[in-house]
Design a protein around this motif. Sequence first.
Motif, short mmCIF file in Angstrom:
data_model
loop_
_atom_site.label_atom_id
_atom_site.label_comp_id
_atom_site.label_asym_id
_atom_site.label_seq_id
_atom_site.Cartn_x
_atom_site.Cartn_y
_atom_site.Cartn_z
N LEU A 130 38.23 33.05 44.61
CA LEU A 130 38.31 34.38 45.22
C LEU A 130 39.74 34.91 45.20
O LEU A 130 39.97 36.09 44.95
N ILE A 131 40.69 34.04 45.46
CA ILE A 131 42.09 34.47 45.53
C ILE A 131 42.63 34.84 44.16
O ILE A 131 43.27 35.87 43.98
N TYR A 132 42.34 33.98 43.17
CA TYR A 132 42.86 34.24 41.82
C TYR A 132 42.06 35.31 41.08
O TYR A 132 42.56 35.90 40.12
N GLY A 133 40.81 35.54 41.52
CA GLY A 133 39.96 36.45 40.76
C GLY A 133 39.57 35.86 39.43
O GLY A 133 39.28 36.57 38.47
N ILE A 134 39.57 34.53 39.34
CA ILE A 134 39.22 33.83 38.10
C ILE A 134 38.25 32.71 38.45
O ILE A 134 38.46 31.98 39.43
N MET A 135 37.19 32.56 37.68
CA MET A 135 36.18 31.55 37.98
C MET A 135 36.69 30.14 37.70
O MET A 135 36.92 29.76 36.55
N LEU A 136 36.91 29.38 38.76
CA LEU A 136 37.29 27.98 38.62
C LEU A 136 36.11 27.04 38.83
O LEU A 136 36.17 25.87 38.45
N LEU A 137 35.03 27.54 39.44
CA LEU A 137 33.92 26.67 39.81
C LEU A 137 33.19 26.07 38.62
O LEU A 137 32.61 25.00 38.71
N ASN A 138 33.20 26.77 37.50
CA ASN A 138 32.44 26.30 36.36
C ASN A 138 33.25 25.39 35.43
O ASN A 138 32.75 24.98 34.39
#
Length: 690
Positions: free
Chosen positions: A319-327
């Motif tokens: 959410l903070i970076y605005g980049i998907m790290l979960l996948n």
Amino acid sequence: MNTRVYELLKFLLTQAESTFSIDELADNFHVSTRTIRNYAKTIEDFLLNNKLEGLIFCANNKIEYKGNSQQKFQLLSLISKCNFYDYKLSVEERYLIISLMLLSSNGPITISDFSSSLFVDRGTIIKDLAFVSQQFSSYGILFEDNKNKGFFLRISESQRIDLICKLIYDFGLLPKEIYDFTVENIFTVFIRNRFDLSKFFHGIEVAVSLAEKHYNIFMTDIEFYDIIFLLSLMANKNFRGQSIENTYESSLNPQGNVFEISRYVLKLIYITNDPPKSDVAFLADRIKKYTLTYSNEIIGENSINFYIIVKSFLYKLSLIYGIMLLNDYKLQQFLSAHIIGVYTRYNNHEKLYNPYKEELLVQYSNDYQILKANSYILEDNLDIKLDDDELTYILMHIVAALERIRQKNIVPNIIVVCDTGFSTSNFLAEKIKNYFRVNILSIVAAHNLNNAIENLKLDFIVSTIPLKNINVPWIQVNPMFSEKDINNIYKMIAKIPIEEDEREIARIEKTTQKILINQFSEDENTCKEENDGAARGHNILKVSDLLSEEYILLDKPIYGWKEAIIAAGEPLLWNQKITAQYLKAMVDVVTENGPYIVFAPNVAVAHANSTDGAVEIGVSLLRLATPIEFGHKDNDPVKIVVAFSLTDVKKYLNMFLNVMNILCNQSVINEICDAKTKQDIINIFLKYNN
């Protein structure tokens, strides 16, 4: 020479450059320019005494090395062979050397022995021994003084090895440095000789490498050399007919993976099919703290809670970076393995040093502040405290993942400018393409640059000469393309913003903190591609394969979190997927460990160990009539509880992680809350699984 002078000389001799700015050296060593000049004068005196005058020259705010490569090697060899007569030990350094001498000796050591080894008077040694005695007492070790024979320790072999490692780590030395035979210093040489490390190095290196391959383990270089150092100390004892005391016991399962690895390695090193059980147990306990990452899995029934907590942490960072790290499956695996190591170290009161900490804190200061601000997710849920060494290791995982995403999403458009000819220009262009995914739009001479960049969507320019009056970002490189140039281009690419349509997460409206996520889940095939250890070519189980109407409860009026967990799991009990004990165990997980199962806003994943009554793989879902507080700092209240029966964490890990990814999508939560029927909910999971 003292420590700092010694470090400066070693630095001057091990850099590619031959001329150094005194101002830059002062910044690098965090001292004044005057201090650097004093260090340089001490070095010049040392060289004069060893008939090597003129090799290092200080003048005009610069220090210059004027020797050739052979003389550099000769000087490196000389400083590595310095004894404590040439090297002026500080008080703390004397304490370390005296302690290591006592720990490495099987018999008493006299004051004369210490005095002649350290080149200090008897009075100084007596004062130092008084301090060292207190230090050993604080570790619960008896320090004995026999006036006729000398000083010695009453200490077990397990204590001896542990304390050797602790003192060396606390002093700031890493085994990786001790085993670096190309760059030696007086301490690494002393330790290597005192513990006879070179004798066993090659055989142990081979044994640990074979274990890596045999058990499909990933080790960092620091972990690899830490384990080699530990094994060298053990091998030294074994060679002398000594072993860890027979009374030593481990709390680990003797049939577990860590024991098996320990047995395998010691069989190779000790050249026996039956290494001492106490040695195996001791080694297993020590290597357990390292994040030995199996390429297919993180070993252990209890690992699932770490996955959930790490997933919650990555959700917040996404959410903070605005980049998907979960996948990023690799990030999830390696970071979870690291956090398991952090947890083990913290509870064993062990310290991990990050040799790159200072550099990381400077280079990635903004990212560090983000991690620091959100580290409470890990600290609160695991009841640990993260220091800067641990945080910067986590930072390395996150930065690596961000770079992977950036490399996937960004292919910079560049122009190459070269003034020395077409062949050099093409040579440079090919070098750049070998290292980076870039789109080279043109190769031009500087005088044609303005015409070339008209109407081009250009990210930056790579030039071999300085450029003037250019509005596009540019970077100057050497035509031969050095390592420094490579690093500078990496930094240039890192500054390029990711376009909105290339992001896997929508922009977060920070003023309202509303979650506007349109695409937050990834199908299982992508997870499978990311996971090198996953079975390939086989169908992966999905939650939609398990979730039928009989496993879904809608709008049940419940008013407490314990009741919510039990209610969510009841369909699993009714369908013989779990026993009644499993329901209680799911509640106990939260009672004992806190509400970490509320890993994302409005959703909790209830689970327990398979040994607590998991009969078959299963998933059930409860939608609450009224949201309930679980006590989570960020993600309360809970609207949806998903209960899992995981009979085999390894086998069903992909499915579990994929469900969590789906449930991180606020659009999914909204759709589940708005669903009219149970079939609507099944269709939602079918939709986001495909």
